[in-house]
Enzyme design. Sequence first.
Site, PDB file in Angstrom:
ATOM      1  N   ASP A 454     -12.124  -2.035  47.136  1.00  0.00           N
ATOM      2  CA  ASP A 454     -10.914  -2.309  47.899  1.00  0.00           C
ATOM      3  C   ASP A 454     -11.212  -3.491  48.824  1.00  0.00           C
ATOM      4  O   ASP A 454     -12.383  -3.847  49.033  1.00  0.00           O
ATOM      5  CB  ASP A 454     -10.537  -1.057  48.693  1.00  0.00           C
ATOM      6  CG  ASP A 454      -9.339  -1.278  49.583  1.00  0.00           C
ATOM      7  OD1 ASP A 454      -8.390  -1.941  49.135  1.00  0.00           O
ATOM      8  OD2 ASP A 454      -9.348  -0.786  50.725  1.00  0.00           O
ATOM      9  N   ASP A 877      -7.399   4.701  47.885  1.00  0.00           N
ATOM     10  CA  ASP A 877      -8.585   4.442  47.057  1.00  0.00           C
ATOM     11  C   ASP A 877      -9.138   5.716  46.432  1.00  0.00           C
ATOM     12  O   ASP A 877     -10.107   5.650  45.668  1.00  0.00           O
ATOM     13  CB  ASP A 877      -9.688   3.781  47.898  1.00  0.00           C
ATOM     14  CG  ASP A 877      -9.233   2.484  48.525  1.00  0.00           C
ATOM     15  OD1 ASP A 877      -8.598   1.689  47.817  1.00  0.00           O
ATOM     16  OD2 ASP A 877      -9.497   2.267  49.721  1.00  0.00           O
TER      17      ASP A 877
END
Length: 1174
Positions: A454, A877
Site C-alpha cells: 500500500d 489492505d
Amino acid sequence: MDHDRPSPPPLLPEPPIRLDPAARSTRVDLISFAVDSPVPRRGSRADSERLATSQKELSDDDARLVYINDPAKTNERFEFAGNSIRTAKYSILTFLPRNLFEQFHRVAYVYFLVIAILNQLPQLAVFGRGASVLPLAFVLLVTAVKDAYEDWRRHRSDRIENGRVASVLADGGRQFQPMLWKDIRVGEIIKIAANETIPCDMVLLSTSDSTGVAYVQTINLDGESNLKTRYAKQETLSKSVDKEGFAGLIRCERPNRNIYGFHANMEIDGKKVSLGPSNIVLRGCELKNTAWAVGVAVYAGRETKVMLNSSGTPSKRSRLETHMNRETLLLSGLLIALSSVVCVLAGIWLGNHKDELDYSPYFRKRNFSSDDEKYYNYYGIGMQIFFTFLMSVIVFQIMIPISLYISMELVRLGQAYFMIRDASLYDEASNSRFQCRALNINEDLGQIKYVFSDKTGTLTENKMEFQCASIQGVDYSGGKASSPRDWEVCSVVVGNQFWRPKLLVKTDPELVRLLRSGRETREGMRAREFFLALAACNTIVPLTVETPDPKQKLIDYQGESPDEVALVYAAAAYGFVLVERTSGHIVIDVLGERLRFDVLGLHEFDSDRKRMSVIIGCPDKTVKLFVKGADNSMFGVIERSINLDIIHATETHLHAYSSLGLRTLVIGMRELGSAEFIDWQSAYEKASTALMGRGSLLRAVAANVECNLHILGASGIEDKLQRGVPEAIESLRQAGIKVWVLTGDKQETAISIGYSCRLLTSEMTQIVINSHSKDSCRKSLEDAIAMTNKLAAIFPGAQNTITGTGSPRIPLALIIDGTSLVYILETELEEELFKAATACDVVLCCRVAPLQKAGIVALIKNRTDDMTLAIGDGANDVSMIQMADVGVGISGQEGRQAVMASDFAMGQFRFLVPLLLVHGHWNYQRMAYMILYNFYRNAVFVFMLFWYVLYTAFSLTTAITEWSSVLYSVIYTALPTIVVGILDKDLSRKTLLKYPQLYGSGQREERYNLKLFILTMMDTVWQSLAIFFIPFLAYRHSTIDGSSLGDLWTLAVVILVNIHLAMDVLRWNWITHASIWGCIVATAICVIIIDSMPVLAGYWAIYHVMGTGLFWLLLLGITVAGMVPRFAMKAFTEYFFPSDIQIARELEKFGNLDAVAASEIPMSTFSPRHRRFI
C-alpha cells in the site's frame, strides 16, 4: 493573529470534563462555548448511516427483539448469550480429548499411533509395549503442556474480564446498582461513567450532553486513538430512565462481525425511530470527555462485535513444510520398499528352511511340551511373510522422524524470540516492537519474490501537512514564509487565557494579506469562504491540552481522517479557528470574530460519492452548502457554465500538485434558497426514517443537493515518505524482489511518490493503461505485451526479473488504474495482464479498491510458484494481506485492522529489509538444513538396522536395545539440531545488508530441494554401510555377543551424525558446543545405565567391549570412513564451484568487509552458473 488586538466579548466555557490522568499523559478537555439550546441537527453523523446498507426491512423472524429495561421478557426463550466471555479453548473435562483430537490432525501422528498399536499385538511385538508408545507419548505430552499453559493464561484473562463491574438499572427500574459484567443480560439498561469501558454492545439512550453526544475511543477495538462521536436519539434524551422508568422495543439485525455497520429501529411511545452505526457503542470502547452515558444492551458476551472479530487469522503453511510432505511421502515409499525386500527374502528363507522350522526358536511349528502335536508359533508361510512385513514397518518406523515436528515448533519459537527482540525492528516513534503473529511461516520470509505494498501509511507516514492552495484560480504555494518562525500563529482569547492550535502550519504571506485586508473584494470573499469550508466541512472534534503556562492552552483537533485534521489546522493557521463543535452547531473564530454556525445537515464521505458536504446556517441568516471531495468526483457536480477560466486554472494547479506527490481535494459551495432547503429537509427526513434501503436513499439525497456548485479552490496536502523508504525499495530490488505498489490515490500522485521512493526511475519506460472499456483494455494489454516482446528481441541476453541474469536492458514500469482493472480481473484478460506485468520491473496500480488489491495478489499467487508478501496499514489492505503467502501489517495511523489480520506486524516499511534480508535469510537457511538433517540422521539409523536384518535370517531381531532405539530421536540427537536451527548464522547481518543479492539463495531454493534430498539419502547409505560393516568385519570371527555389538553401533551412529552436524555448523558458541558434545556424552552415559540394569536385555554388554582398544579404534575408523566422502565433496564444491554464500563467507573471514568496494563482488557473481548444492 495579534494578541494586543481588542478581544471580543468573552464566552466562558462550560466546566471542562477531565480525563483520568492515568488514562492519558496530558489532561484533555472538550472545548465548548454552548450557552443556548442547540438547533436540531439534520443529516448529522447521528443520522448518516452510510454503512447501514441493508436493503430489506427487518422482520420479526430475521431480527433480534430487545425489550428495553425488560431483560426477563427479552431472554424468555434463552436464545441470547449472556455477557460472560470465554476465549479459552478447553475445560478440565474437555482438555484431554479435544487436545488429542487436534494433535492427531497431523497425519504423521496417526501413522505413529498405528505403529504403536501394531506393536501391542503378540505376533508383531518387536519392541516392548511401553517403549513403543514412548516417543509418540513424549511428543504429545510436550505439545499438550504448551497448549495447557497457553489456555491457562486465557482462563486467567477471562476471569479478570468477567469480574469487572458496571452500573445496571435494578430495583424495578428505579436505581443503578453495581453488577459483574458476566451477569449483564440483553435488554438491561447500563450507565457508563467517563473513562469507563463499555461492557457490551449497547444502543445509546441518553448522555450527559444536552444534545445526546458521546465521545468514545475505539483503541481497544480497532487501534484508532482519535475520538469518535456517537449519539442518542432525540426521542430518548428527554426521559430520565432511573426516575420515570423506560420501556420500548428495539428490533435489530442478528449478531454479525461488521464493526462499522448497524441496522435497527426502535419503537418508543408509539413512534418508530431508525437506528444506525452512530447510535451504538461497542464492547471494549472507552467513554471519553462525556460525564456519563446510558444505553441498553443489545448484544452481549460472545455475540458482541469485538468477540465475533476475535478469531485468529487464516492458517497458513510454509513452503518448506509443503515440500517436506513430498519428501515424507518418498521416505514412506522407501520404508515400504525396505519392508518389502525383507518380507520377500524372509519368504524365500522360510521356503528353503521349511524342514528345519520345528527346531527354530522363532518359527517352532510344533508344541513339544505336550503329547498333542499342534502348531505352536507358526501360521503358515503366507501369514509369516505378512507378519514380517508389518514387523519391518515397526522396526523401520523412525524413517519418518516424529521428533521433527516438535523440533520445528521449538525452532520457530526461538526464531520468533530473536526477531521480536531485534532492536533494528523496534519503532521508537510508536514504541512498538516487531510482532510475530504466525509462528508457522517464519522461513517463508527468506523466499519472497513479490512485495505488494500500500502507499498511504505504508510508504508514507499518513501524517498530513497542508502545503498549498489554489483559490479562485490563483496558486498560493507558501511564498517566502519558509521557516516556522515566519508562520502565522493564531490564537483565541477565552477569558484571561489564550488558546492556539497545537500544530503550526506554513502560511502564504500574500494569502494572509488578502484575508485580512481584502474583505470587501470578490477575491477576499472567496478566500474567506474557502477557509470557512475547510473549518466547517468536517467531523473534527476540538479538544484542549493544558501547557505549563496556565494562561495558555493548546487546541488539539481529533478526527478519524488525517486529511481533515490537516485542513482544519490549515484553516486555523489562516485565522479560521474551529473552537467548538456540538451536534447542532459549531463555533469558529473568524479572524478574531467569534461566530456561531448552525449545522443543519451533514452528508459524510462515502466511497460511492467520494465527497462530503455540510449545510450550515450562517449568522447572516443565509444557508450555505459546502462540499469537498476528490477532483474526479467534484468536477462532475461543479457548474461549468460560469467561471470556466477559474476551473481550468484549478485543474492545472491540481495536476501540478499531484506531480509533486501531494494529495488533493477540491472545494465548492453554493447558497440554498429557503424552498430548496425545505425540499432537502423533507427528503432527508423521509430517507433517514426509512426502514428499507436507508443507506442508498441517503446517498441519493446527498447527490441531489450536491450539484451546480461554485468552485472555491483546491488544497494540496503532503503525506511525507517514511524514513528509509527509498533505500529499502532499492535494497529489495537488488535482492531480486519485485515491488508492486497498490494505492487508492490518483495516478499523478502515485507516480510522483513512485519517483520519490525510487520505485520509478528516469531510465524506465512507462506503460500506462487507462481504459474505460473491455475492448480498450484488451488493445492496451496487447500493445504492452508487444512492447515487452520487442525489447526482449532487441536485447536477447537482457537481464529479466525472473532469472536476474544477463546484461542490463531498458527497465519497464506498468502503470494501471482501477477502472481498467474492473474490466480485466476475473476475465480472460487476466492472463494478458499477467504476461505484461511479469515482464515489467515495476507495477503501479492507482485508484484500486480493496478487493482489486487482493485480485492483483491472486494474479501472481495462482499462476506462479513465487512467494508473495503483502504489506499495508489500513482496513482496506486486509484482503490483500490475507491473500498473500505472507501478510505484514504496519502499526500506523489507520487503526489495527491490518495488524490483526497479518502474520507479522511492525512499525515502519524500512524494517522490511532486515526482516527479509537478514531474519528471513537466516530462518530459511536454518530450517531447510534442520529438516534435511532430521531426515538424514533417522535414515542412517534405519539403514543400519536394515543391514543387520539381512544377517539374522530376516527375523527382525535387533542388536540395539529397544530403549536406545526410542531415545535415539528424543535424547541422543534431538537437542543439537534445535540449537543449530535457532542460533546458527551462515553470514553476518552486516554482510547480508551490504549485499542484498545474497537473498536469492532462498528464492532459488538452494538449501532445500529434491536434488539435495536425494544426495543426502545417498550419503546416508554410505554412512550406514560404514557404521555396520566395519565392526561386523572386525568381530565376525570373535565370540562377541549381539548386545555388545549393538552398543558399539549405537555410539557410532550418534557420534557420526553429531560430527556430521558439527562439520556444517557455521557459527560456534558455547551453547552449540555444549549441545553437540554433550549429547555424545549423554548417549554414552545412557548406554552404560541401560546395560547396568539386570532386568533389561544386554546386561553388562558395554563393559565387555569398552575396555578393549579395538572398540575405540573402531569408533574412530567409522567416523573417518563415514565422513571422508562428504568432507571431500564439500571441499571440492566449495573450492571449485563456490556458491554465493560461500564467497561472502570467505570475504567475511579473510577480507576487510568495510574496505571492499561493491564492485569487487560484481552482480554476475550471484548468478546461476555458480550455484551448487553443498
